[in-house]
Design an enzyme around this catalytic site. Sequence first.
Site, PDB file in Angstrom:
ATOM      1  N   LYS A  10       0.590  -1.083  -0.030  1.00 32.55           N
ATOM      2  CA  LYS A  10       0.311  -0.021   0.078  1.00 32.55           C
ATOM      3  C   LYS A  10       1.273   1.115  -0.380  1.00 32.55           C
ATOM      4  O   LYS A  10       0.599   2.391   0.008  1.00 32.55           O
ATOM      5  CB  LYS A  10      -0.667  -0.099   1.569  1.00 32.55           C
ATOM      6  CG  LYS A  10      -2.104  -0.951   1.125  1.00 32.55           C
ATOM      7  CD  LYS A  10      -3.285  -0.840   1.605  1.00 32.55           C
ATOM      8  CE  LYS A  10      -4.294   0.031   0.176  1.00 32.55           C
ATOM      9  NZ  LYS A  10      -5.299   0.500   0.735  1.00 32.55           N
ATOM     10  N   GLY A  97      14.450  -3.354  -0.606  1.00 37.90           N
ATOM     11  CA  GLY A  97      14.352  -1.779  -0.377  1.00 37.90           C
ATOM     12  C   GLY A  97      14.390  -1.111   0.569  1.00 37.90           C
ATOM     13  O   GLY A  97      14.998  -0.141   0.517  1.00 37.90           O
ATOM     14  N   HIS A 153      15.630  13.870  -0.530  1.00 36.40           N
ATOM     15  CA  HIS A 153      14.583  13.126  -0.195  1.00 36.40           C
ATOM     16  C   HIS A 153      12.744  14.319  -0.357  1.00 36.40           C
ATOM     17  O   HIS A 153      13.597  14.613   0.740  1.00 36.40           O
ATOM     18  CB  HIS A 153      13.960  11.627  -0.074  1.00 36.40           C
ATOM     19  CG  HIS A 153      15.504  11.179  -0.145  1.00 36.40           C
ATOM     20  ND1 HIS A 153      16.898  10.584  -0.235  1.00 36.40           N
ATOM     21  CD2 HIS A 153      15.432   9.770  -1.026  1.00 36.40           C
ATOM     22  CE1 HIS A 153      17.478  10.098  -0.338  1.00 36.40           C
ATOM     23  NE2 HIS A 153      16.719   9.177  -1.327  1.00 36.40           N
ATOM     24  N   LYS A 157       9.865  10.638   4.117  1.00 36.59           N
ATOM     25  CA  LYS A 157      11.314   9.901   4.279  1.00 36.59           C
ATOM     26  C   LYS A 157      11.388   9.774   6.013  1.00 36.59           C
ATOM     27  O   LYS A 157      11.089  10.684   6.627  1.00 36.59           O
ATOM     28  CB  LYS A 157      12.277   9.595   4.066  1.00 36.59           C
ATOM     29  CG  LYS A 157      13.114   9.267   3.763  1.00 36.59           C
ATOM     30  CD  LYS A 157      14.428   8.856   3.074  1.00 36.59           C
ATOM     31  CE  LYS A 157      15.636   8.105   3.014  1.00 36.59           C
ATOM     32  NZ  LYS A 157      14.968   7.196   2.717  1.00 36.59           N
ATOM     33  N   GLY A 163      19.997   5.409   3.054  1.00 35.48           N
ATOM     34  CA  GLY A 163      20.460   3.834   2.635  1.00 35.48           C
ATOM     35  C   GLY A 163      21.624   4.349   1.514  1.00 35.48           C
ATOM     36  O   GLY A 163      22.585   3.832   1.448  1.00 35.48           O
TER      37      GLY A 163
HETATM   38  N1  LIG Z   1      16.257   0.537  -2.450  1.00 32.73           N
HETATM   39  C1  LIG Z   1      15.380   1.095  -3.285  1.00 32.73           C
HETATM   40  O1  LIG Z   1      15.444   1.031  -4.336  1.00 32.73           O
HETATM   41  C2  LIG Z   1      14.150   2.539  -2.730  1.00 32.73           C
HETATM   42  C3  LIG Z   1      13.428   3.023  -3.346  1.00 32.73           C
HETATM   43  C4  LIG Z   1      12.919   4.332  -2.946  1.00 32.73           C
HETATM   44  C5  LIG Z   1      11.831   3.480  -1.679  1.00 32.73           C
HETATM   45  N2  LIG Z   1      13.056   3.282  -0.497  1.00 32.73           N
HETATM   46  C6  LIG Z   1      12.462   2.076   1.244  1.00 32.73           C
HETATM   47  O2  LIG Z   1      11.524   1.040   1.366  1.00 32.73           O
HETATM   48  C7  LIG Z   1      10.530   1.651   2.025  1.00 32.73           C
HETATM   49  C8  LIG Z   1       9.576   1.824   1.411  1.00 32.73           C
HETATM   50  O3  LIG Z   1       9.121   3.098   1.012  1.00 32.73           O
HETATM   51  P1  LIG Z   1       8.286   4.034   0.434  1.00 32.73           P
HETATM   52  O4  LIG Z   1       8.370   5.371   0.181  1.00 32.73           O
HETATM   53  O5  LIG Z   1       7.386   2.849  -0.602  1.00 32.73           O
HETATM   54  O6  LIG Z   1       7.351   4.057   2.002  1.00 32.73           O
HETATM   55  P2  LIG Z   1       5.698   4.246   2.540  1.00 32.73           P
HETATM   56  O7  LIG Z   1       5.481   4.954   4.010  1.00 32.73           O
HETATM   57  O8  LIG Z   1       4.813   4.893   1.284  1.00 32.73           O
HETATM   58  O9  LIG Z   1       5.163   3.012   2.413  1.00 32.73           O
HETATM   59  C9  LIG Z   1       5.744   1.806   3.276  1.00 32.73           C
HETATM   60  C10 LIG Z   1       4.472   1.047   3.782  1.00 32.73           C
HETATM   61  O10 LIG Z   1       4.569  -0.325   4.015  1.00 32.73           O
HETATM   62  C11 LIG Z   1       3.512  -0.435   5.065  1.00 32.73           C
HETATM   63  N3  LIG Z   1       4.053  -1.286   6.449  1.00 32.73           N
HETATM   64  C12 LIG Z   1       4.146  -0.685   7.315  1.00 32.73           C
HETATM   65  N4  LIG Z   1       4.305  -1.937   8.291  1.00 32.73           N
HETATM   66  C13 LIG Z   1       4.336  -3.643   7.998  1.00 32.73           C
HETATM   67  C14 LIG Z   1       4.266  -4.872   8.302  1.00 32.73           C
HETATM   68  N5  LIG Z   1       4.694  -5.151   9.301  1.00 32.73           N
HETATM   69  N6  LIG Z   1       3.981  -5.701   7.057  1.00 32.73           N
HETATM   70  C15 LIG Z   1       4.173  -4.802   6.080  1.00 32.73           C
HETATM   71  N7  LIG Z   1       3.821  -3.655   4.803  1.00 32.73           N
HETATM   72  C16 LIG Z   1       4.105  -2.580   6.430  1.00 32.73           C
HETATM   73  C17 LIG Z   1       3.131   0.263   4.897  1.00 32.73           C
HETATM   74  O11 LIG Z   1       1.893   0.524   6.026  1.00 32.73           O
HETATM   75  C18 LIG Z   1       3.428   1.767   4.020  1.00 32.73           C
HETATM   76  O12 LIG Z   1       2.436   1.167   2.903  1.00 32.73           O
HETATM   77  C19 LIG Z   1      12.138   3.283   3.192  1.00 32.73           C
HETATM   78  O13 LIG Z   1      12.790   2.385   3.881  1.00 32.73           O
HETATM   79  C20 LIG Z   1      12.361   3.840   1.529  1.00 32.73           C
HETATM   80  O14 LIG Z   1      13.861   4.180   2.295  1.00 32.73           O
HETATM   81  C21 LIG Z   1      14.161   1.745  -1.173  1.00 32.73           C
HETATM   82  O1  LIG Z   2      12.277   7.600  -1.101  1.00 32.63           O
HETATM   83  C1  LIG Z   2      12.883   6.912  -0.104  1.00 32.63           C
HETATM   84  O2  LIG Z   2      12.563   7.005   1.218  1.00 32.63           O
HETATM   85  C2  LIG Z   2      14.338   6.695  -0.721  1.00 32.63           C
HETATM   86  N1  LIG Z   2      14.790   5.464  -0.242  1.00 32.63           N
HETATM   87  C3  LIG Z   2      16.065   5.311  -0.120  1.00 32.63           C
HETATM   88  C4  LIG Z   2      17.032   4.906   0.698  1.00 32.63           C
HETATM   89  O3  LIG Z   2      16.864   6.074   1.340  1.00 32.63           O
HETATM   90  O4  LIG Z   2      18.333   5.017  -0.191  1.00 32.63           O
HETATM   91  C5  LIG Z   2      16.558   5.578  -2.112  1.00 32.63           C
HETATM   92  C6  LIG Z   2      15.736   6.101  -3.112  1.00 32.63           C
HETATM   93  C7  LIG Z   2      14.509   6.048  -2.035  1.00 32.63           C
END
Ligand SMILES: NC(=O)c1ccc[n+]([C@@H]2O[C@H](COP(=O)([O-])OP(=O)(O)OC[C@H]3O[C@@H](n4cnc5c(N)ncnc54)[C@H](O)[C@@H]3O)[C@@H](O)[C@H]2O)c1
Ligand SMILES: O=C(O)C1=N[C@H](C(=O)O)CCC1
Length: 263
Positions: A10, A97, A153, A157, A163
């Site tokens: 979600k 991620g 960001h 966040k 990360g």
């Molecule tokens: N590695 C990458 O390329 C990358 C890119 C973007 C974001 N991220 C990371 O991904 C994560 C999510 O980012 P986002 O922007 O989608 O956040 P977001 O807040 O939009 O979504 C997080 C979701 O996790 C859900 N959640 C919370 N606890 C949970 C549980 N116990 N089980 C299942 N779902 C649960 C929440 O309800 C929410 O829907 C962050 O840590 C962000 O830093 C990484």
């Molecule tokens: O949207 C975020 O949160 C993102 N988190 C990652 C990070 O912590 O490096 C990378 C991309 C977006």
Amino acid sequence: MIKIVVAGFKGKMGLTATKMVIENEKFELVGVLDPMATEANLNELPEFVQLDIPVFHQKEELVKQVKPDVWIDFTIPKVAYQHTLFAVENGIRPVVGTTGFTESQVAGLITQTKEQQLGGLIAPNFAIGAILMMQFAAKAAEYFPDVEIMELHHDQKLDAPSGTAIKTAEMIAEVRGYHQQGNPAEKELIKGARGADFEGMKIHSVRLPGLVAHQQVQFGSAGEGLTIRHDSYDRASFMTGVALGCEKVMELDQLVYGLENLL
Ligand SMILES: NC(=O)c1ccc[n+]([C@@H]2O[C@H](COP(=O)([O-])OP(=O)(O)OC[C@H]3O[C@@H](n4cnc5c(N)ncnc54)[C@H](O)[C@@H]3O)[C@@H](O)[C@H]2O)c1
Ligand SMILES: O=C(O)C1=N[C@H](C(=O)O)CCC1
């Protein structure tokens, strides 16, 4: 077909990843997980009416009912480690991620997956351009040891620094080690003015509405400067990497940290 579940479906990234899995002919979406979801099936959402995919609210319930090969995780830093461990313990290959893992958590998961000979991936950034930015920065640090990292960001966040910034700093530190930067006698007049410190390099975190994910690695030397910058303008930028990760973990016999290990 690779059977996949998406945890955090979600959320902003979870929803983008869910759509990617549905559209990729090599993948089969067998379930989605989010305790905040009010639905029992994905088809209760207008954009997925033609599908029949169970929505789970508890991870224990998920493993009782479906047998996924891969666990995609885009949740929150507080639960990501428990999720990854849970996936590994249940023989499901994690493609994570979510950010916020400590070094020792990553090390522990690598050891455990080696014992189980189970593939997995934790990637702080799935955008190919971001991987290149980190690799170029590590290369530049061989010649320019003075560097500051600025990560920018969206304002929802949870973790800082990002990360990606931590991974970049780790890759630079591998090349140049500890290096004292700036004036040793400098004093912060307002706490935090010089940013976070990682092995002598400063990391600055900007949070603003309108941003997605951006990072600038800025080097300075006698009479010259070098700036390496990456911008994710849309979350679609991460999906090539997520799809690649889901395929590659099927061939791996341990968890790896960073998408660069698979390119
Ligand atoms: N590695 C990458 O390329 C990358 C890119 C973007 C974001 N991220 C990371 O991904 C994560 C999510 O980012 P986002 O922007 O989608 O956040 P977001 O807040 O939009 O979504 C997080 C979701 O996790 C859900 N959640 C919370 N606890 C949970 C549980 N116990 N089980 C299942 N779902 C649960 C929440 O309800 C929410 O829907 C962050 O840590 C962000 O830093 C990484
Ligand atoms: O949207 C975020 O949160 C993102 N988190 C990652 C990070 O912590 O490096 C990378 C991309 C977006």
